[in-house]
Write an enzyme that holds these catalytic residues in place. Structure first.
Site, short mmCIF file in Angstrom:
data_model
loop_
_atom_site.label_atom_id
_atom_site.label_comp_id
_atom_site.label_asym_id
_atom_site.label_seq_id
_atom_site.Cartn_x
_atom_site.Cartn_y
_atom_site.Cartn_z
CG LEU A 60 -2.11 -0.96 1.13
CD1 LEU A 60 -2.90 -0.95 2.43
CD2 LEU A 60 -3.01 -0.64 -0.06
CB CYS A 83 5.04 -10.69 -2.86
SG CYS A 83 4.22 -12.29 -2.86
CD GLU A 88 -6.09 -17.90 9.00
OE1 GLU A 88 -6.62 -17.33 9.98
OE2 GLU A 88 -5.35 -18.89 9.13
CB THR A 89 -8.53 -11.08 7.12
OG1 THR A 89 -7.36 -10.41 6.62
CG2 THR A 89 -8.21 -11.75 8.45
CG HIS A 91 -5.10 -6.60 5.15
ND1 HIS A 91 -5.34 -5.26 5.28
CD2 HIS A 91 -3.76 -6.75 4.98
CE1 HIS A 91 -4.18 -4.60 5.20
NE2 HIS A 91 -3.21 -5.50 5.02
CG ASN A 115 1.21 -3.27 -10.61
OD1 ASN A 115 1.87 -3.82 -9.72
ND2 ASN A 115 -0.09 -3.11 -10.51
#
Length: 174
Positions: A60, A83, A88-89, A91, A115
């Site tokens: 980010l 990378c 598990e979320t 996010h 990119n």
């Protein structure tokens, strides 16, 4: 399987003036990032270009670093490397979508960005894609930036003949 496919690769662009790129990498997965940087560096050096390398904490932060660099420094283009491996979320979705979207917006503003932020399901996929002797996604990102730089240089001096152009004559108001 994606690791066995072959794809057409554009020939390397040629430059009559040197190019300088900024590689912005998130070394969250250090071994993967190092391989991607190696691929990017090899591609830049293959066209006689130079580069600087900076590290940021995560994917980010890559677009923000590129934006800051564009305002404060003089680079012809940028290579975004990192990378993101699905966890598990949700996010993962946020990081993938927002980093990609921010890079795209910077590109639409005229920045030449390759990119190379991998978005993968697992570490094995990342390792295959980052390998400079394999899929070489770091080299591919550098190549993309180089092609955009070549395009910007080709069309950068051209005008469409519209809008106000000051006369070559000097006028003085008395």
């Amino acid at each position: 399987m994606a690791g066995q496919e072959t794809h057409y690769i554009l020939p390397r662009p040629e430059f009559d003036k040197p190019v300088k790129l900024l590689i912005v990498v998130s070394p969250y997965y250090k071994d993967i990032a190092d391989n991607m940087v190696a691929g990017a560096v090899a591609e830049i050096e293959a066209v006689g270009g130079s580069y600087e390398l900076i590290e940021v904490p995560g994917a980010l932060e890559i677009p923000t670093a590129i934006g800051i660099s564009d305002r404060a420094a003089n680079f012809d283009g940028f290579v975004a490397l990192g990378c993101v491996i699905r966890g598990e979320t949700t996010h993962y979705d946020t990081v993938c979508n927002d980093s990609s979207r921010a890079l795209q917006l910077l590109g639409l503003q005229g920045l030449c960005i390759g990119n190379g932020i991998l978005t993968v399901e697992n570490r094995d996929q990342a390792v295959v894609r980052a390998d400079p002797q394999g899929q070489n996604k770091g080299g591919g990102a550098a190549a993309a930036a180089l092609h955009l730089i070549a395009l910007a240089r080709k069309w950068g001096a051209q005008t469409k003949g519209v809008g106000f152009k000051p006369s070559s004559d000097s006028y003085r108001l008395a």
